[in-house]
Enzyme design. Structure first.
Site, PDB file in Angstrom:
ATOM      1  N   HIS A  60      -3.568  -3.506   5.417  1.00  0.00           N
ATOM      2  CA  HIS A  60      -3.306  -2.587   6.449  1.00  0.00           C
ATOM      3  C   HIS A  60      -4.404  -1.617   6.786  1.00  0.00           C
ATOM      4  CE1 HIS A  60      -2.794  -1.106   2.172  1.00  0.00           C
ATOM      5  NE2 HIS A  60      -3.030   0.104   2.640  1.00  0.00           N
ATOM      6  N   MET A  61      -4.512  -1.276   8.148  1.00  0.00           N
ATOM      7  CA  MET A  61      -5.472  -0.618   8.751  1.00  0.00           C
ATOM      8  C   MET A  61      -5.029   0.770   8.842  1.00  0.00           C
ATOM      9  SD  MET A  61      -7.210  -0.848  12.535  1.00  0.00           S
ATOM     10  CE  MET A  61      -8.257  -2.216  11.957  1.00  0.00           C
ATOM     11  N   HIS A  62      -5.881   1.817   8.135  1.00  0.00           N
ATOM     12  CA  HIS A  62      -5.256   3.335   8.658  1.00  0.00           C
ATOM     13  C   HIS A  62      -5.868   3.711   9.964  1.00  0.00           C
ATOM     14  CE1 HIS A  62      -4.077   4.077   4.351  1.00  0.00           C
ATOM     15  NE2 HIS A  62      -4.972   3.245   3.864  1.00  0.00           N
ATOM     16  N   ASN A 120      -8.858  -0.508   3.031  1.00  0.00           N
ATOM     17  CA  ASN A 120      -9.116  -0.302   1.669  1.00  0.00           C
ATOM     18  C   ASN A 120      -8.864  -1.968   1.062  1.00  0.00           C
ATOM     19  OD1 ASN A 120      -9.821   2.352   1.632  1.00  0.00           O
ATOM     20  ND2 ASN A 120      -7.771   2.751   1.550  1.00  0.00           N
TER      21      ASN A 120
HETATM   22  P1  AMP Z   1      -3.669   2.111   0.477  1.00  0.00           P
HETATM   23  O1  AMP Z   1      -4.309   3.054  -0.621  1.00  0.00           O
HETATM   24  O2  AMP Z   1      -4.875   2.018   1.535  1.00  0.00           O
HETATM   25  O3  AMP Z   1      -3.163   1.068  -0.350  1.00  0.00           O
HETATM   26  O4  AMP Z   1      -2.695   3.116   1.642  1.00  0.00           O
HETATM   27  C1  AMP Z   1      -1.393   2.637   1.130  1.00  0.00           C
HETATM   28  C2  AMP Z   1      -0.532   3.465   1.988  1.00  0.00           C
HETATM   29  O5  AMP Z   1       0.626   3.435   2.438  1.00  0.00           O
HETATM   30  C3  AMP Z   1      -0.626   5.361   1.626  1.00  0.00           C
HETATM   31  O6  AMP Z   1      -1.427   5.994   2.499  1.00  0.00           O
HETATM   32  C4  AMP Z   1       0.876   5.521   1.362  1.00  0.00           C
HETATM   33  O7  AMP Z   1       1.034   6.600   1.728  1.00  0.00           O
HETATM   34  C5  AMP Z   1       1.390   4.562   2.554  1.00  0.00           C
HETATM   35  N1  AMP Z   1       2.884   4.190   2.262  1.00  0.00           N
HETATM   36  C6  AMP Z   1       3.164   3.759   1.139  1.00  0.00           C
HETATM   37  N2  AMP Z   1       4.798   3.344   1.143  1.00  0.00           N
HETATM   38  C7  AMP Z   1       4.922   3.738   2.497  1.00  0.00           C
HETATM   39  C8  AMP Z   1       6.329   3.544   2.930  1.00  0.00           C
HETATM   40  N3  AMP Z   1       7.184   3.053   2.599  1.00  0.00           N
HETATM   41  N4  AMP Z   1       6.153   4.110   4.502  1.00  0.00           N
HETATM   42  C9  AMP Z   1       5.086   4.436   5.144  1.00  0.00           C
HETATM   43  N5  AMP Z   1       3.948   4.577   4.282  1.00  0.00           N
HETATM   44  C10 AMP Z   1       3.684   4.238   3.142  1.00  0.00           C
END
Ligand code: AMP
Length: 116
Positions: A101-103, A88
């Site tokens: 970050h890549m999901h 995103n």
């Molecule tokens: P985005 O909306 O693409 O920026 O995704 C951010 C992602 O980071 C979300 O899916 C969150 O659940 C995840 N996230 C946020 N904080 C943490 C954390 N401390 N550990 C693991 N995942 C996280």
């Protein structure tokens, strides 16, 4: 210079996370709020805020993110059924954490790419 996020602390092991992979270029850990049975985030160790901030020098890192995604998908046992890789960017992309970050998501049928 972009501001550090919680992801930099995860890379440095300063806060707990379920880290499943780390090398000189990237770190991967399980999403804290998984949207599917497998939901892993793969991030560059270098702080790059958004895809808009990626440069030619980062191409090796971005390639590594894909090869690590492939490896982790196999380890998760989702490579044959399939999975989705998502990145995103900024507000319309729904980006919440400003460290690229890549999901990697899978483990169930994921439905259409976009809700609407
Ligand atoms: P985005 O909306 O693409 O920026 O995704 C951010 C992602 O980071 C979300 O899916 C969150 O659940 C995840 N996230 C946020 N904080 C943490 C954390 N401390 N550990 C693991 N995942 C996280």
């Amino acid at each position: 210079m972009a501001e550090e996020t919680i992801f930099s602390k995860i890379i440095r092991k300063e806060i707990p996370a379920d880290v499943v992979y780390q090398d000189d270029l990237v770190t991967a850990f399980r999403d804290i709020n998984p949207r599917a049975p497998s939901h892993i985030l793969i991030i560059p160790n270098k702080l790059i805020a958004t895809v808009n901030d990626m440069e030619a020098d980062d191409e090796l890192t971005m390639g590594r993110m894909f090869t690590v995604a492939k490896k982790l998908a196999k380890e998760e046992g989702i490579d044959q059924d399939g999975y989705r890789l998502l990145v995103n960017c900024n507000a319309h992309g729904g980006q919440e954490v400003y460290h690229v970050h890549m999901h990697l998501v899978g483990g169930r049928p994921l439905g259409p790419m976009l809700i609407n």
